[in-house]
Structures are given as structure tokens and as C-alpha cells.
Design a protein around this motif. Structure first.
Motif, mmCIF file in Angstrom:
data_model
loop_
_atom_site.group_PDB
_atom_site.id
_atom_site.type_symbol
_atom_site.label_atom_id
_atom_site.label_comp_id
_atom_site.label_asym_id
_atom_site.label_seq_id
_atom_site.Cartn_x
_atom_site.Cartn_y
_atom_site.Cartn_z
ATOM 1 N N VAL A 36 1.427 5.338 -0.218
ATOM 2 C CA VAL A 36 0.616 6.440 0.132
ATOM 3 C C VAL A 36 1.326 7.748 -0.092
ATOM 4 O O VAL A 36 2.398 7.736 0.479
ATOM 5 C CB VAL A 36 0.261 6.333 1.574
ATOM 6 N N THR B 126 1.994 11.343 1.086
ATOM 7 C CA THR B 126 1.743 12.137 2.516
ATOM 8 C C THR B 126 2.281 13.497 2.532
ATOM 9 O O THR B 126 3.115 13.843 1.856
ATOM 10 C CB THR B 126 2.311 11.421 3.668
ATOM 11 N N SER C 115 -7.835 10.647 -1.871
ATOM 12 C CA SER C 115 -7.793 11.168 -0.478
ATOM 13 C C SER C 115 -8.717 10.990 0.547
ATOM 14 O O SER C 115 -8.507 10.630 1.639
ATOM 15 C CB SER C 115 -7.392 12.583 -0.400
ATOM 16 N N MET D 179 1.035 -1.182 0.234
ATOM 17 C CA MET D 179 -0.286 -0.115 0.167
ATOM 18 C C MET D 179 1.008 1.176 -0.046
ATOM 19 O O MET D 179 1.591 1.382 0.953
ATOM 20 C CB MET D 179 -0.775 -0.009 1.107
ATOM 21 N N GLY E 249 4.631 5.067 3.115
ATOM 22 C CA GLY E 249 4.757 6.202 2.994
ATOM 23 C C GLY E 249 5.470 6.969 2.254
ATOM 24 O O GLY E 249 6.821 6.916 2.600
ATOM 25 N N PRO F 4 -8.002 4.570 4.601
ATOM 26 C CA PRO F 4 -7.355 3.513 4.551
ATOM 27 C C PRO F 4 -8.209 2.267 5.077
ATOM 28 O O PRO F 4 -8.097 1.098 4.441
ATOM 29 C CB PRO F 4 -6.080 3.510 5.448
ATOM 30 N N VAL G 32 3.373 -1.460 4.116
ATOM 31 C CA VAL G 32 2.685 0.014 3.839
ATOM 32 C C VAL G 32 3.801 1.048 3.907
ATOM 33 O O VAL G 32 4.873 0.638 4.481
ATOM 34 C CB VAL G 32 1.887 0.401 5.022
ATOM 35 N N GLN H 90 -5.293 10.513 8.655
ATOM 36 C CA GLN H 90 -5.131 9.160 8.196
ATOM 37 C C GLN H 90 -3.827 8.309 8.280
ATOM 38 O O GLN H 90 -3.843 7.243 8.268
ATOM 39 C CB GLN H 90 -5.147 9.397 6.439
ATOM 40 N N PHE I 37 -2.384 12.074 0.139
ATOM 41 C CA PHE I 37 -2.818 10.708 1.014
ATOM 42 C C PHE I 37 -3.835 10.026 -0.021
ATOM 43 O O PHE I 37 -4.886 9.301 0.148
ATOM 44 C CB PHE I 37 -3.754 11.006 2.242
ATOM 45 N N LEU J 62 -3.602 4.434 8.712
ATOM 46 C CA LEU J 62 -2.626 3.684 7.859
ATOM 47 C C LEU J 62 -1.733 2.868 9.060
ATOM 48 O O LEU J 62 -1.376 1.654 8.495
ATOM 49 C CB LEU J 62 -1.657 4.908 7.207
ATOM 50 N N LYS K 205 -4.090 6.612 -2.046
ATOM 51 C CA LYS K 205 -3.523 5.104 -1.304
ATOM 52 C C LYS K 205 -3.820 4.010 -2.832
ATOM 53 O O LYS K 205 -4.711 4.219 -3.365
ATOM 54 C CB LYS K 205 -4.494 4.724 -0.670
#
Length: 188
Positions: A66, A68, A173, A64, A97, A177, A95, A77, A156, A81, A158
Motif C-alpha cells: 500500500v 500511504t 483508494s 499486501m 506500507g 482494506p 502487509v 485506512q 492508499f 490495514l 492496495k
């Protein structure tokens, strides 16, 4: 079987952005030893001199991804997350970011941006340093995401990326999540 096994590969692109996912969860021979082109990147960890190899970070798992920004209205978020990270990391979801100032909402001081992530929201998933995510200046990771799906229209965004490097889902956005549209993919 959960989506972390199902999102392992994309079989065919029918029409963008519709994809057919492999349901078997069986990896092809040597698949774990090959890093998809999308992850053949080295990026600096947020507020650190450490350079991370995204092939090693993703380690053949679904991701995932993202973009940010620490001063965005969607910054809350981070908490969601982190919850997704904690819930699915043992099942293989990674994940990642990526800090970005493409929408003029990231702190100029990377230390302050990191404090918001790590201290204010308890982020333990991989956070990468600030890079552009849109336009001609976009980092190659986000250029490939845009090529396969769409560029982020705001902070944001995803993206769920299969372990073979295909963008399976792009979520704007406003979709948090833990929204059912995302978790249904993670729980199937």
C-alpha cells in the motif's frame, strides 16, 4: 484453503489484469529459496536508519502493498490495514506500507508521518520511508507494480502480490482494506 495458500503463485496471465491463480497451494521445489525480482529491493524503514531487505520482509509470503500518505483523506485506512495485518499475519500475509509524497499529501517531516502511523493508528506492520510511487521517478518496486498492473492513481492503493511476485489484485483508494473484494481473496 485460504487465499494465502491460493495466491501463492500465478499460473498464466490471460489478459491484463485478469489472472488465473494456482489453487493447489503447493509450492514448487525451491520456490521458498528464491526471491521474486519485485522484492529484490532494499528500502529504509520509516523514520529509521534501518535498511530492510524486501526479500527478507516478504519471506516467500503473499504481500499486501500500500502506498500511504499521512495527510490524505484516506489515512483512516491505517486502522483497517492494521486489522488485516493482525487477522492474517499468522496465515502468512505480509502487509507493507510505503510512505509517498507523489500526491503531495505526505508530511515533510518523516518523524511526524511516522507518529501518525505508529502512535495515532497503532501500526505494527512494516512501514517504509517516503519514496515516489508514480512516473519516471517511481521507486523500482512501484515501477514493477505499474508494469504488471497499474500505477497508483492516488494514496492508499492496495496491491495483493503473490509470493512468486505477481500482482494479483489492484484496489483503488476508495476500496477499504476490509472490503469484500479484498477479503474474499484472503478468505478463499
Amino acid at each position: 484453503m485460504n487465499i494465502l495458500m491460493r495466491i501463492l503463485s500465478v499460473i498464466t496471465v490471460l489478459t491484463a489484469p485478469t489472472y488465473v491463480l494456482a489453487a493447489s497451494g503447493v509450492a514448487s521445489p525451491g520456490q521458498n529459496n528464491q526471491c521474486p525480482a519485485i522484492f529484490q529491493q532494499q528500502m529504509r524503514k520509516l523514520h529509521s536508519s534501518e535498511i530492510l531487505d524486501l526479500c527478507e520482509v516478504s519471506a516467500g509470503h503473499p504481500v499486501m502493498l500500500v502506498n500511504t500518505a499521512s495527510h490524505c483523506g484516506f489515512t483512516g485506512q491505517f486502522e483497517d490495514l492494521e486489522a488485516i495485518h493482525q487477522k492474517y499475519k499468522d496465515q502468512g500475509l505480509v502487509v507493507i506500507g510505503v510512505s509517498s509524497d507523489s500526491f503531495d499529501q505526505e508530511d515533510e517531516d518523516e518523524g511526524k508521518a511516522a507518529e501518525i502511523c505508529y502512535k495515532n493508528f497503532g501500526v505494527s506492520f512494516t512501514m517504509l520511508s517516503t519514496v515516489p510511487v508514480t512516473g519516471d521517478e517511481a521507486h523500482p518496486l512501484f515501477k514493477e507494480v505499474a508494469r504488471q498492473s497499474q500505477a497508483p492513481e492516488w494514496n492508499f492503493y492496495k496491491y495483493l502480490i503473490s509470493r512468486d511476485g505477481h500482482v494479483v489484485s489492484a484496489n483503488p483508494s476508495k476500496i477499504i482494506p476490509s472490503d469484500a473484494d479484498i477479503t474474499s481473496l484472503l478468505n478463499n
